[in-house]
Scaffold this active site. Structure first.
Site, PDB file in Angstrom:
ATOM      1  NE  ARG A   1      -2.179   0.819   3.741  1.00  0.00           N
ATOM      2  CZ  ARG A   1      -2.772   0.657   4.918  1.00  0.00           C
ATOM      3  NH1 ARG A   1      -4.079   0.500   4.988  1.00  0.00           N
ATOM      4  NH2 ARG A   1      -2.085   0.644   6.041  1.00  0.00           N
ATOM      5  CE1 TYR A   2       1.047   4.374   4.258  1.00  0.00           C
ATOM      6  CE2 TYR A   2       1.098   2.087   4.958  1.00  0.00           C
ATOM      7  CZ  TYR A   2       0.608   3.374   5.097  1.00  0.00           C
ATOM      8  OH  TYR A   2      -0.309   3.653   6.066  1.00  0.00           O
TER       9      TYR A   2
ATOM     10  NE  ARG B   1       5.806   2.465   5.272  1.00  0.00           N
ATOM     11  CZ  ARG B   1       5.683   3.613   4.608  1.00  0.00           C
ATOM     12  NH1 ARG B   1       6.411   3.845   3.530  1.00  0.00           N
ATOM     13  NH2 ARG B   1       4.815   4.517   4.993  1.00  0.00           N
TER      14      ARG B   1
ATOM     15  CB  CYS C   1      -3.927 -14.128  17.524  1.00  0.00           C
ATOM     16  SG  CYS C   1      -3.916 -13.119  16.038  1.00  0.00           S
TER      17      CYS C   1
ATOM     18  CB  CYS D   1      -7.823  -7.949  20.093  1.00  0.00           C
ATOM     19  SG  CYS D   1      -6.128  -8.439  20.447  1.00  0.00           S
TER      20      CYS D   1
ATOM     21  CB  CYS E   1      -8.908  -8.144  15.541  1.00  0.00           C
ATOM     22  SG  CYS E   1      -7.640  -8.491  14.304  1.00  0.00           S
TER      23      CYS E   1
ATOM     24  NE  ARG F   1      -3.990  -7.180   8.876  1.00  0.00           N
ATOM     25  CZ  ARG F   1      -2.868  -6.819   9.464  1.00  0.00           C
ATOM     26  NH1 ARG F   1      -2.231  -7.641  10.265  1.00  0.00           N
ATOM     27  NH2 ARG F   1      -2.364  -5.636   9.221  1.00  0.00           N
TER      28      ARG F   1
ATOM     29  CG  ASP G   1      -8.657   0.537  11.726  1.00  0.00           C
ATOM     30  OD1 ASP G   1      -8.356   1.721  11.513  1.00  0.00           O
ATOM     31  OD2 ASP G   1      -7.833  -0.393  11.719  1.00  0.00           O
TER      32      ASP G   1
ATOM     33  CG  ASP H   1      -4.587   2.543   8.948  1.00  0.00           C
ATOM     34  OD1 ASP H   1      -4.277   2.923   7.806  1.00  0.00           O
ATOM     35  OD2 ASP H   1      -3.954   1.695   9.589  1.00  0.00           O
TER      36      ASP H   1
ATOM     37  CE  LYS I   1       0.151   2.421  10.558  1.00  0.00           C
ATOM     38  NZ  LYS I   1       0.336   1.722   9.266  1.00  0.00           N
TER      39      LYS I   1
HETATM   40  S1  SF4 Z   1      -5.228  -7.282  17.064  1.00  0.00           S
HETATM   41 FE1  SF4 Z   1      -5.914  -8.973  15.754  1.00  0.00          FE
HETATM   42  S2  SF4 Z   1      -4.052  -9.729  14.791  1.00  0.00           S
HETATM   43 FE2  SF4 Z   1      -3.431  -8.523  16.572  1.00  0.00          FE
HETATM   44  S3  SF4 Z   1      -3.277 -10.005  18.253  1.00  0.00           S
HETATM   45 FE3  SF4 Z   1      -5.301  -9.109  18.364  1.00  0.00          FE
HETATM   46  S4  SF4 Z   1      -6.585 -10.558  17.207  1.00  0.00           S
HETATM   47 FE4  SF4 Z   1      -4.459 -10.975  16.645  1.00  0.00          FE
END
Ligand code: SF4
Length: 412
Positions: free
Chosen positions: A137-138, A141, A150, A154, A157, A159, A318, A355, A362
């Site tokens: 995207r950049y 990088r 994971c 979270c 998240c 993603r 986000d 973002d 960002k």
């Molecule tokens: S934010 Fe998402 S990718 Fe990062 S540790 Fe938590 S669940 Fe996993």
């Protein structure tokens, strides 16, 4: 003292006492796992194998689960799976639904409430992926996604469309294609390994990837984004650190949101990484009733420095589908930045960013310190609100004349 005054006295300790409490390092303790042998408890494979992943386990360990959490956990496997390591579970205050650890990790039914402007891929990663699992995207990088797993998940998240595979995204990185793309693009000088969590890979698999990336002449800089030191500090073994240090320059970004996550175990794990010469940065997500508080955030950034970690970013959460109950406002983020800059060590002050939704990258967000600008001078204010004038130019320049509707502040 009249009774009205008495009734408004808060039980909250004064901010300085609260900050000192937040900055203390404590072990996570053993909690329900007091009978487990040290060798097992300190083994990262044991921790992963004994994660809390079902509603039945959660109810048994947390009989105080609220109806919203019970319903959220029932639905989690269709959105973002439930997983909590025993180590991290011990940081939860089960009696407090607003416990900052609790809110990050226990599903709630609000995750199924989505608004029209929320997105499953708010950073537009899928539309910037020239090969599966590689986001370019950049200009210089790339983001190299290595896994969809994971140690714990979270609830906010960014993603979550991908991690844990609860939505059936079916993520399969193609390491050969990802490496080939980087080899064929000499403009890529910086590779960020992320996921999911790259430190869930075995040492051997991770080393295989790092060695291939290091062999590409134009790749100057490697980074790993991970929450493992926080969820699973047992993973940060001397063997892992010895392997990582072979691939310098290698930086590592951890993800911590609340000072209580920085336990004695985490401090030791981060110390092992720092001793291996790995520069450490931290990324926090601004979360409602977790860290949307100046005292909490100031304690976090100061405690991070004590762990040899530079606070790097605070992300505005986000607009991920179903995260409204966890998103704090931008006004709150600005208030926090105002409460950090000048009030604590410059090294402790991260950059607050949004973002840009849809893949804009960002964008730094900051309180306004420049009050006005002219060709030959700027009028600025400091963290105390005092106003100063900075004159530019080698030659005497005409005095700055503000527009008629600009009220000239008092200059110190
Ligand atoms: S934010 Fe998402 S990718 Fe990062 S540790 Fe938590 S669940 Fe996993």
């Amino acid at each position: 003292m009249d009774t009205d005054t008495q009734s408004t006295v808060s039980d909250e300790p004064p901010p300085a006492a609260r900050a000192n409490t937040l900055k203390q390092f404590s072990p996570a303790g053993r909690g329900f796992w007091s009978a487990v042998a040290d060798a097992d408890w300190n083994n990262w494979h044991w921790q992963l194998k004994h994660r809390i992943t079902t509603l039945e386990q959660l109810v048994r360990l947390m009989p105080t689960l609220s109806p919203a959490e019970y319903a959220g956990t029932q639905l989690a496997n269709h959105k973002l799976a439930l997983a909590i390591t025993p180590y991290f579970f011990n940081l939860i205050d089960p009696a407090d639904e607003n416990c900052p650890i609790h809110r990050q990790i226990i599903p709630r039914v609000e995750e199924t409430h989505t608004a029209a402007w929320e997105m499953s891929d708010p950073c537009g990663e899928d539309s910037h992926a020239p090969v599966p699992g590689l986001v370019h995207r950049y200009p210089d990088r790339v983001l190299f996604l290595v896994t969809d797993r994971c140690a714990s998940y979270c609830r906010y998240c960014t993603r979550s469309r991908l991690v844990s595979n609860a939505t059936g995204y079916d993520f399969h990185p193609h390491f050969d294609q990802q490496i080939a793309y980087i080899s064929e693009h000499p403009e890529v000088r910086d590779v960020l390994l992320s996921g999911g969590d790259p430190l869930l890979l075995s040492d051997e698999k991770l080393e295989h990837l790092l060695a291939q990336l290091r062999a590409i002449p134009h790749v100057e800089f490697l980074r790993i984004g991970t929450r493992i030191p926080i969820f699973l500090p047992q993973r940060i073994t001397p063997e892992l650190c010895a392997m990582l240090k072979k691939y310098h320059p290698l930086f590592l970004s951890v993800h911590t949101n609340h000072p209580r996550e920085l336990t004695t175990e985490v401090r030791e794990a981060l110390g092992r990484l720092a001793d291996a010469g790995i520069p450490l940065g931290n990324q926090s997500v601004l979360l409602k009733q977790v860290n949307d508080d100046v005292t909490v955030m100031r304690a976090l950034v100061q405690k991070l420095l004590m762990c040899r970690v530079k606070p790097y970013y605070i992300y505005q959460c986000d607009p991920i589908s179903g995260s409204a109950h966890l998103r704090a406002t931008v006004a709150k983020g600005l208030e926090i930045m105002e409460g950090l800059r000048g009030h604590t060590t410059g090294y402790a002050v991260p950059q607050y960013v949004i973002d840009a939704p849809g893949g804009g990258g960002k964008v730094p967000i900051s309180p306004e310190y420049v009050l006005s600008r002219a060709a030959d001078r700027v009028v600025i204010r400091n963290y105390e609100g005092k106003v100063f004038e900075y004159v530019e130019g080698a030659r005497p320049a005409p005095r700055y004349k503000p527009s008629e509707d600009f009220v000239v502040p008092e200059v110190v």
